[in-house]
Design an enzyme around this catalytic site. Structure first.
Site, PDB file in Angstrom:
ATOM      1  N   TYR A   1       0.670  -1.235  -0.311  1.00 23.09           N
ATOM      2  CA  TYR A   1       0.105   0.197   0.150  1.00 23.09           C
ATOM      3  C   TYR A   1       1.093   1.333  -0.464  1.00 23.09           C
ATOM      4  O   TYR A   1       0.237   2.273  -0.389  1.00 23.09           O
ATOM      5  CB  TYR A   1      -0.569   0.137   1.616  1.00 23.09           C
ATOM      6  CG  TYR A   1      -1.669  -0.870   1.360  1.00 23.09           C
ATOM      7  CD1 TYR A   1      -2.068  -2.545   0.373  1.00 23.09           C
ATOM      8  CD2 TYR A   1      -2.300  -1.069   2.583  1.00 23.09           C
ATOM      9  CE1 TYR A   1      -2.587  -3.175   0.638  1.00 23.09           C
ATOM     10  CE2 TYR A   1      -3.103  -2.731   2.490  1.00 23.09           C
ATOM     11  CZ  TYR A   1      -3.836  -3.499   1.605  1.00 23.09           C
ATOM     12  OH  TYR A   1      -4.074  -4.410   2.146  1.00 23.09           O
TER      13      TYR A   1
ATOM     14  N   HIS B   1       1.563 -11.459   2.826  1.00 22.31           N
ATOM     15  CA  HIS B   1       0.319 -11.349   1.797  1.00 22.31           C
ATOM     16  C   HIS B   1      -0.924 -12.274   1.268  1.00 22.31           C
ATOM     17  O   HIS B   1      -1.274 -11.727   1.231  1.00 22.31           O
ATOM     18  CB  HIS B   1       1.309  -9.828   1.201  1.00 22.31           C
ATOM     19  CG  HIS B   1      -0.435  -9.042   0.641  1.00 22.31           C
ATOM     20  ND1 HIS B   1       0.094  -7.575   0.704  1.00 22.31           N
ATOM     21  CD2 HIS B   1      -1.347  -9.251   0.848  1.00 22.31           C
ATOM     22  CE1 HIS B   1      -1.199  -7.141   0.835  1.00 22.31           C
ATOM     23  NE2 HIS B   1      -2.087  -7.500   0.220  1.00 22.31           N
TER      24      HIS B   1
END
Ligand SMILES: NC(=O)c1ccc[n+]([C@@H]2O[C@H](COP(=O)([O-])OP(=O)(O)OC[C@H]3O[C@@H](n4cnc5c(N)ncnc54)[C@H](OP(=O)(O)O)[C@@H]3O)[C@@H](O)[C@H]2O)c1
Length: 286
Positions: free
Chosen positions: A57, A115
């Site tokens: 992000y 992730h």
């Protein structure tokens, strides 16, 4: 075995399988960019205790600055971040974790996740993170987008059980096989994209139930996750939405409407990627 833990306030928590206490509700910050510190600080000052970020992000520094800006103590906030699996494996994951801690202005991250089961080096990276946990850089270690096959592979490799599995969860994406496996094995289920990325706000079924309950469609979607006992992290980059998105604890969706919402899962639809079907080879978990 974990049962459903239904949050009753912004401060409700769950005890993970390693003893760490984690809030059941938080703010997701994917695509919260320039105003990330402001949004994070505002959320914290409205009572949010959990912030979900990731290397991917590119806003771990914004989260760190936001916590500082809020004036709250670091230890009162639970930060989740994630390593983006790469071919660098062990070396890459530790370098990324150290950068994460620097960005967060913290000596530790509360929960660190792989992730996704991809990049071909997950087992190697996970082993390195187990060591990082022993060193105190990580309080709790988990995964994201892991399917049952990946969770079983971690167990087969003799690696520590993850404390959390973060997966896409909303009425159109219920992933019952993964949820059931996690609950049977004391892995807490954390849902992402509870608002289906905003793409179902105009949905007629959601709108009908929202009207009936005098709530917004967003609140109905978030409450669906809460009522299923998932940790949930609705994202907003608009400070004005923080309060209403968290106003989901002192009312409930009646059983008959939950059944209608659950039935939406009969036509599965995803708002994002789905690495839960990646091969063990692709994950590096053979
Ligand atoms: N592990 C993973 O692979 C993974 C994948 C996806 C997401 N995540 C995590 O989960 C978090 C949440 O998921 P998400 O960001 O994909 O999507 P989401 O929370 O389902 O939806 C966010 C979208 O809904 C809008 N929205 C927020 N509140 C609203 C409201 N009250 N009324 C109408 N629209 C509203 C937001 O717009 P505004 O910003 O303009 O309010 C944004 O467009 C992420 O931020 C991230 O932390 C993890």
């Amino acid at each position: 075995m974990t049962s459903r833990l239904i949050a009753t306030s912004l401060t409700s928590t769950v005890t993970l399988n390693d003893g760490v206490i984690m809030p059941l509700f938080g703010l997701g910050v994917y695509q919260v960019d320039n105003n990330c510190p402001d949004v994070v600080a505002a959320a914290i000052n409205q009572g949010y205790q959990l912030i979900d970020t990731a290397e991917f992000y590119a806003n771990e520094d914004g989260v760190g600055n936001g916590i500082k800006q809020s004036g709250k103590k670091r230890e009162d906030i639970f930060i989740v971040s994630k390593w983006w699996p790469s071919s660098e494996g062990e070396k890459g994951v530790i370098k990324t974790l150290d950068t994460c801690l620097q960005s967060l202005q913290s000596s530790y991250v509360d929960l660190y996740l792989l992730h996704a089961p991809q990049g071909r080096h997950c087992a190697e990276a996970y082993r390195a993170l187990i060591e990082a946990k022993k060193q105190g850089k990580i309080r709790s270690l988990g995964v994201s987008n892991f399917g049952v096959v990946h969770l079983k592979a971690l167990a087969k490799l003799g690696l520590d059980k993850p404390s959390v599995n973060q997966i896409e969860l909303h009425p159109w994406q219920q992933k019952k096989d993964i949820v059931n496996y996690c609950r049977e094995h004391n892995i807490v289920v954390m849902g992402y994209s509870p608002l289906a990325k905003g793409q179902k706000i105009q949905d007629k079924t959601i709108g009908g139930i929202a009207n009936k309950l005098s709530k917004t469609p967003a609140q109905v979607l978030i409450r669906w996750s809460v009522q299923h006992g998932f940790i949930t992290i609705p994202k907003t980059s608009q400070k004005s939405r923080l309060q209403s998105n968290a106003d989901v604890f002192d009312w409930s969706i009646p059983d008959e409407d939950m059944k209608v919402l659950d039935a939406l899962g009969n036509t599965p639809w995803s708002c994002t990627w789905d690495p839960t079907h990646n091969s063990l080879k692709e994950a590096g978990l053979e």
